[in-house]
Each structure stands twice: as structure tokens, then as C-alpha cells.
Design a protein around this motif. Structure first.
Motif, PDB file in Angstrom:
ATOM      1  N   SER A   3       0.858  -0.996  -0.125  1.00 29.65           N
ATOM      2  CA  SER A   3       0.051   0.058   0.005  1.00 29.65           C
ATOM      3  C   SER A   3       0.728   1.198  -0.048  1.00 29.65           C
ATOM      4  CB  SER A   3      -0.725  -0.003   1.330  1.00 29.65           C
ATOM      5  OG  SER A   3      -0.193   0.161   2.311  1.00 29.65           O
ATOM      6  N   GLN A  61      -7.838  13.044  -2.077  1.00 32.52           N
ATOM      7  CA  GLN A  61      -7.268  11.615  -2.608  1.00 32.52           C
ATOM      8  C   GLN A  61      -7.095  10.668  -1.453  1.00 32.52           C
ATOM      9  OE1 GLN A  61      -3.976  12.638  -4.777  1.00 32.52           O
ATOM     10  NE2 GLN A  61      -5.111  13.498  -6.723  1.00 32.52           N
ATOM     11  N   ALA A  64     -10.512   8.897  -0.449  1.00 29.36           N
ATOM     12  CA  ALA A  64     -10.772   7.980  -1.418  1.00 29.36           C
ATOM     13  C   ALA A  64      -9.903   6.734  -1.588  1.00 29.36           C
ATOM     14  CB  ALA A  64     -10.786   8.728  -2.908  1.00 29.36           C
ATOM     15  N   TYR A  65      -8.602   7.199  -1.368  1.00 31.32           N
ATOM     16  CA  TYR A  65      -7.648   5.805  -1.372  1.00 31.32           C
ATOM     17  C   TYR A  65      -8.030   4.806  -0.243  1.00 31.32           C
ATOM     18  CZ  TYR A  65      -3.267   2.922  -0.940  1.00 31.32           C
ATOM     19  OH  TYR A  65      -2.473   1.949  -0.737  1.00 31.32           O
ATOM     20  N   ALA A  67     -10.835   4.532   1.476  1.00 25.50           N
ATOM     21  CA  ALA A  67     -12.251   3.895   1.029  1.00 25.50           C
ATOM     22  C   ALA A  67     -12.113   2.719   0.124  1.00 25.50           C
ATOM     23  CB  ALA A  67     -13.140   5.006   0.790  1.00 25.50           C
ATOM     24  N   ALA A  68     -10.991   2.883  -0.843  1.00 25.77           N
ATOM     25  CA  ALA A  68     -10.946   2.062  -1.811  1.00 25.77           C
ATOM     26  C   ALA A  68     -10.350   0.620  -1.269  1.00 25.77           C
ATOM     27  CB  ALA A  68     -10.256   2.317  -2.997  1.00 25.77           C
ATOM     28  N   ARG A  69      -9.191   0.908  -0.433  1.00 27.44           N
ATOM     29  CA  ARG A  69      -8.525   0.046   0.438  1.00 27.44           C
ATOM     30  C   ARG A  69      -9.196  -0.924   1.198  1.00 27.44           C
ATOM     31  NH1 ARG A  69      -4.823   1.395   4.242  1.00 27.44           N
ATOM     32  NH2 ARG A  69      -3.851  -0.564   4.719  1.00 27.44           N
ATOM     33  N   ALA A  71     -12.599  -1.146   1.228  1.00 31.61           N
ATOM     34  CA  ALA A  71     -13.469  -2.076   0.338  1.00 31.61           C
ATOM     35  C   ALA A  71     -13.065  -3.228  -0.406  1.00 31.61           C
ATOM     36  CB  ALA A  71     -14.188  -1.055  -0.900  1.00 31.61           C
ATOM     37  N   THR A  72     -11.444  -2.987  -0.898  1.00 31.00           N
ATOM     38  CA  THR A  72     -10.810  -3.963  -1.517  1.00 31.00           C
ATOM     39  C   THR A  72     -10.599  -5.187  -0.380  1.00 31.00           C
ATOM     40  OG1 THR A  72      -9.996  -2.577  -3.212  1.00 31.00           O
ATOM     41  CG2 THR A  72      -8.818  -4.665  -2.795  1.00 31.00           C
TER      42      THR A  72
END
Length: 183
Positions: A3, A61, A64-65, A67-69, A71-72
Motif C-alpha cells: 500500500s 485523494q 478516496a484511497y 475507502a477503496a483500500r 472495500a478491497t
């Protein structure tokens, strides 16, 4: 793939100052201009470091990063908990039974599919081979036409400048006839 936090070596709760400090320290150690002997590896590491810093220094950013992490990670955890290859095989076996097919019928279907694909590849290869032969024939015809045209041009040039039995060229005779006619 690590990450952005792991690339910079900071915790997920790190402040902007901590992120900036970690970026500058790591950038000094892997910058391609400061570390030319490392070569391409240093350049790739520096690019990853710069990308991580660009994302984490901006609050939107970074949110958003994160949140995406999350969710993944949640998706991977759910997949790990629910996926099992035997479940997939059981599903297909059940579906085959519902369709009235058994394993030998499935094998026969696979065999027929492989055979049709083999025939398709063979036909495509044969077609490419025929096209190559036609291209060779076309190239040979083009060479013959070119050589014939070159020979014709040479023959015309020779006829214009070929000497007669009296030692004159045809051009000389033509010029002389024009001169005498004009007198």
C-alpha cells in the motif's frame, strides 16, 4: 502490492507532517540522480514513492484511497471466506446432472470443442499459407513486368543511338534529313 502507507513506511493514522518527513527521507535514499548506481530499480522505487506521496498528501485523494483500500480488503476477506474450489466443481457437477449430462458427456463435449478448434486453426494456417503463395506469385509477376519494361526502355534507347552501316546514328540521319529538307 504494498500500500502507499507501506511504501512510505508510515502508519495509516499518520499526519501530513509525518508523511512529508517520511517521503523526504526515502526520496533521498532512492532518488535516481542521487543514487545512479542503482539504475532502473531506484527509478521505479522513486516513482512508486512519488505516487504514494501525491495520493496521501491530498486529503480528498487520501480519503478516496482509504475507502477503496477498505472495500478491497473487505471483498478479499469475503471471497476467502466463501470461495472454495470444490464448491465450484460441485456447482458444475450439479448443473451437468440437471442438464442430463454426466462426466463422460462433458468430456465428449470438451473433446469435440478441442477438435473443432484444431480444425479451425488448421484451416486458418492453410489460408495463410495460400495467401503467402499468392503473394510470392504476385511478386514474381511484378518482377517480370518490371524487367520487361526495363528491357523495352533499353531497346528503345539503343535504337535511337545505334550506329548505321555508314557510322551515323539514327538521330544524325534525322537531323540531316531535316537540314536538307529545310535548305
Amino acid at each position: 502490492m504494498p500500500s502507499h502507507y507501506e511504501i512510505l513506511g508510515v502508519d495509516t493514522s499518520a499526519s501530513l507532517e509525518e508523511i512529508k518527513k517520511a517521503y523526504r527521507l526515502k526520496a533521498l535514499s532512492c532518488h535516481p540522480d542521487l543514487n545512479p548506481e542503482a539504475g532502473k530499480a531506484a527509478q521505479l522505487q522513486f516513482q512508486a514513492l512519488a505516487e504514494a506521496y501525491e495520493v496521501l498528501k491530498d486529503e480528498r485523494q487520501r480519503a478516496a484511497y482509504d475507502a477503496a483500500r477498505r472495500a478491497t480488503d473487505n471483498f478479499r476477506n469475503q471471497q476467502a471466506a466463501t470461495s472454495n474450489t470444490s464448491d465450484v466443481d460441485d456447482f458444475f457437477a450439479k448443473w451437468m446432472r440437471q442438464q442430463g449430462l454426466h462426466q463422460s458427456a462433458r468430456d465428449e463435449f470438451d473433446r469435440a470443442h478441442r477438435e473443432s478448434y484444431r480444425v479451425f486453426r488448421q484451416q486458418a494456417w492453410q489460408q495463410e499459407k495460400e495467401e503467402a503463395i499468392l503473394n510470392k506469385v504476385r511478386a514474381a509477376h511484378q518482377r517480370q513486368r518490371t524487367e520487361a519494361a526495363r528491357a523495352e526502355r533499353q531497346a528503345r534507347a539503343m535504337a535511337r543511338h545505334w550506329q548505321t552501316h555508314a557510322g551515323f546514328t539514327w538521330q544524325d540521319i534525322t537531323l540531316a534529313s531535316l537540314f536538307f529538307v529545310g535548305i
